[in-house]
Design an enzyme around this catalytic site. Sequence first.
Site, PDB file in Angstrom:
ATOM      1  N   SER A  84     -62.016 -31.787  33.424  1.00 33.17           N
ATOM      2  CA  SER A  84     -62.767 -31.978  34.658  1.00 33.17           C
ATOM      3  C   SER A  84     -63.251 -33.426  34.799  1.00 33.17           C
ATOM      4  CB  SER A  84     -63.985 -31.052  34.654  1.00 33.17           C
ATOM      5  OG  SER A  84     -64.864 -31.346  35.719  1.00 33.17           O
ATOM      6  N   TYR A 127     -62.215 -35.293  41.396  1.00 32.75           N
ATOM      7  CA  TYR A 127     -62.983 -35.257  42.636  1.00 32.75           C
ATOM      8  C   TYR A 127     -62.933 -36.659  43.222  1.00 32.75           C
ATOM      9  CZ  TYR A 127     -65.102 -30.782  41.318  1.00 32.75           C
ATOM     10  OH  TYR A 127     -65.309 -29.470  40.977  1.00 32.75           O
ATOM     11  N   THR A 168     -58.759 -31.707  43.358  1.00 33.53           N
ATOM     12  CA  THR A 168     -59.512 -30.583  43.921  1.00 33.53           C
ATOM     13  C   THR A 168     -59.863 -30.903  45.368  1.00 33.53           C
ATOM     14  OG1 THR A 168     -60.375 -29.850  41.799  1.00 33.53           O
ATOM     15  CG2 THR A 168     -61.649 -29.251  43.744  1.00 33.53           C
ATOM     16  N   LYS A 170     -55.193 -28.637  44.261  1.00 38.29           N
ATOM     17  CA  LYS A 170     -55.901 -27.415  43.821  1.00 38.29           C
ATOM     18  C   LYS A 170     -56.925 -26.991  44.873  1.00 38.29           C
ATOM     19  CE  LYS A 170     -58.926 -25.804  40.043  1.00 38.29           C
ATOM     20  NZ  LYS A 170     -60.215 -25.644  40.762  1.00 38.29           N
ATOM     21  N   HIS A 213     -61.824 -21.916  43.717  1.00 41.55           N
ATOM     22  CA  HIS A 213     -62.848 -22.606  42.922  1.00 41.55           C
ATOM     23  C   HIS A 213     -63.692 -21.602  42.136  1.00 41.55           C
ATOM     24  CE1 HIS A 213     -64.456 -26.861  42.764  1.00 41.55           C
ATOM     25  NE2 HIS A 213     -65.318 -26.227  41.992  1.00 41.55           N
TER      26      HIS A 213
END
Length: 367
Positions: A106, A129, A155, A230, A254
């Site tokens: 992440s 992100y 994402t 995603k 998510h």
Amino acid sequence: MEITNVMEYEEIAKNKLPKMVYDYYVSGAEDQWTLQENRNAFSRILFRPRILVDVSHIDMTTTVLGFKISMPIMVAPTAMQKMAHPDGEYATARAASAAGTIMTLSSWATSSVEEVASTGPGICFFQLYVLKDRNVVAQLVRRAERAGFKAIVLTVDTPRLGRREADIKNRFALPPYLTLKNFEGLDLGKMDKTNDSGLATYAAEQVDRSLSWKDVKWLQTITTLPILVKGVLTAEDTRLAIQAGAAGIIVSNHGARQLDYVPATIMALEEVVKAAQGKVPVFLDGGVRRGTDVFKALALGASGVFIGRPVVFSLAAEGEAGVKKVLQMLRDEFELTMALSGCRSLKEITRNHIMTEWDRPWIAPRL
């Protein structure tokens, strides 16, 4: 107590973790309808097993973006894993590598891309992100590339953070002894306590709400890594992702933490697969807890699945050994499902091996 399935780790994690941390990992958005549906929807898909097939040898190996892995079960990006265990993302990376599969790190990890890369030769993807400061984004992508990460998982369902009421009640914040390691040194590594969810406040300040399809193309100008999109749930967005140059799609809601009352990912999967027309691989995350779930996803056209919560719960319970056990249990269950369905390799798993509610009009709809 002997652990016999991955769901049993959740209760152990609940007893070991501070309430704020456990609630952060376990909760979904608002009424948590989609959170329940991510699991329940799998139970509405039944098998059509074939018999008298020689299943003395089962081959679960597959290739993802050109990388050979031992099974179509990979590790999804989950933030802030050192809240679960001191080894955090290090342990998860080592466990995934030992299992011969892929770990996704992440952006909001408590270990940096360089630190995770130092754990060994495993295949890692980097979840991104897109922040308001594009220089920070470009820097982060280049660091992941230099560290040997093999793909960017973009994402796309988080222009704003979903309303996670447990985090609001708990005034969630990253514990003061931890930082978001990838942003350390950029004055973005800390997350302060607020009168709301600290993560929601952090995301509102940092995440770029203007993110659009043109940014997928922009990313391709700053990296040679393949980009997985995603957070796709519809045929329309599948076609746009392919037009924008995505190397693959992850059907994801998510973990039911963003918009409540979206479909379970297993329900959205077939629409996305049909729209992709085989041009790019389609993967799934959300609600996978059994090897039977993995088989159902592949029967509906997925090239593989990603698991999230079982990883952090097993990490909290037993560290690296727990994550290894989760991956092994899912592998064993999936292999057994293949054998009992009469499938010797992944390519033999077809739509004919399952039946869904919409295949069975004779079953009265639930009211």
